[in-house]
Motif scaffolding. Structure first.
Motif: not given
Length: 381
Positions: A1-3, A10-16, A25-26, A57-66
């Motif tokens: 399966m392609t990207e 949805p993107g997530r932030i985890e403090h390990q 996530g995206d 583990r970063l998924g899709a990224l666009d300008t808003a997420g950047a």
């Protein structure tokens, strides 16, 4: 399966453990609201603790997420992105670096602590720079007006006498009543002050000299110029500003006509003609107001008042006052026309530049009057 076929997560932030901040996530526009809430929760803690960032583990990224990633990670840390995230795809590295550079360029002092002294000095520098640019523009416009005037001197057929006479009527004849009334009242006030102060020294007779010197050298030309700055310069700015807003100035240029020759010169020349006349009227009205007070409060008759003027007041004081009028008139007229040409096209801009023309004209008149007073004093005139 392609990207592209993969379902959006949805993107997530985890403090390990060991202070690792993991992004997964995206980070795209459809998830912006949820990502914004996560970033706000981590922003306060990140201001005191510097984490190790994991973007593997970063998924899709666009300008808003950047933009959100740059806000949380910081532009300084992203400047070395290739060092601590070499496995991140090149296109995402380029996007994050571009957004970080844009954020750093738009707010270079964002990360710094607010300093009132620095802010004050910055605002002062901006005001000084704005004043310098304004004066350069004024000098350039004065040069344009003088060049057009010198060119028209040798072509009498191009003189616009009808427009000149019309402007003389508006700026001179219509202003006579207010100039005469104001200078009359100021002359009375100056005489009252002179009477009050000189009575203690038994020298009330010198009130006549005080009123004559004040109006012949300073008050006559100064009050007339200030009245024209408030009355006529503002009218010039409003008229030319309305013409620019209605694109009439563009139409004049399209017809092959020069707006300076057509609109500016008649107004400036009318000011040069009328201000010396208004100055003379102001001098007479001011001394008439002083003579009225002297007659009522000091029992100095009109004949005695005139005889003191003839005996003690040289003609050079009248010439000093009149000589300043053409220069003041030229500056007031040029500033009023220039501010009209600077109007951007809206009603708000017309009001702002009308106010600016009045303030600049009055400031320049008072400044030049002070310099002229120093010059004439040093010359002994």
């Amino acid at each position: 399966m392609t990207e592209a076929d993969r379902p959006s997560q949805p993107g997530r932030i985890e403090h390990q453990a060991q202070g690792v901040l993991c992004f997964s996530g995206d980070w795209t526009l459809p998830h912006y609201a949820m990502l914004r809430r996560q970033v706000e929760r981590f922003t306060d803690r990140r201001s005191t603790d510097r984490d190790v960032v994991d973007l593997s583990r970063l998924g899709a990224l666009d300008t808003a997420g950047a933009v959100l990633l740059v806000e949380l990670i910081g532009t300084e840390q992203l400047a070395h992105l290739q060092t601590w995230a070499p496995k991140l795809p090149a296109e995402r590295q380029a996007l994050l670096c571009s957004v970080a550079d844009a954020v750093a360029a738009s707010s270079p002092l964002e990360s710094g602590r607010a300093l009132p002294v620095r802010d004050f000095l910055g605002a002062t520098g901006q005001q000084v720079e704005s004043l310098w640019q304004q004066q350069r523009l004024l000098l350039g416009f004065i040069g344009q007006v003088l060049v057009v005037l010198a060119r028209l001197i040798w072509h009498p057929s191009r003189w616009r006498l009808t427009a000149l006479v019309s402007q003389i009527h508006r700026t001179g004849l219509n202003a006579l009543p207010i100039v005469a009334l104001l200078t009359f009242l100021v002359g009375a006030v100056v005489a009252f002050l002179g009477t009050t102060v000189l009575r203690d020294f038994g020298a009330t007779i010198y009130t006549v000299n005080l009123v004559a010197f004040a109006f012949l050298r300073e008050f006559g030309v100064l009050l007339a110029a200030i009245l024209l700055a408030g009355r006529t310069a503002s009218a010039f700015t409003a008229q030319l500003g309305a013409m620019k807003a209605n694109e009439e100035l563009d139409a004049i240029r399209t017809l092959g006509l020069d707006p300076i020759e057509l609109l500016v010169l008649p107004r400036v020349l009318a000011m040069i003609v009328t201000l010396p006349i208004l100055t003379f009227v102001g001098m007479l009205s001011g001394m008439l107001g002083g003579a009225m007070v002297c007659s009522l409060a000091l029992d100095i008759s009109a004949f005695h008042f005139l005889s003191i003027l003839q005996r003690d007041i040289p003609l050079e004081h009248l010439l000093v006052g009149i000589s300043k009028a053409p220069l003041f008139a030229f500056l007031v007229g040029v500033i009023g026309c220039l501010e009209g040409f600077k109007v951007s096209g809206s009603a708000q801009s017309v009001g702002e530049h009308t106010t600016s023309s009045v303030v600049q004209s009055i400031f320049m008149v008072i400044l030049l009057d002070a310099l002229a007073a120093l010059f004439f004093m040093e010359m002994g005139w």
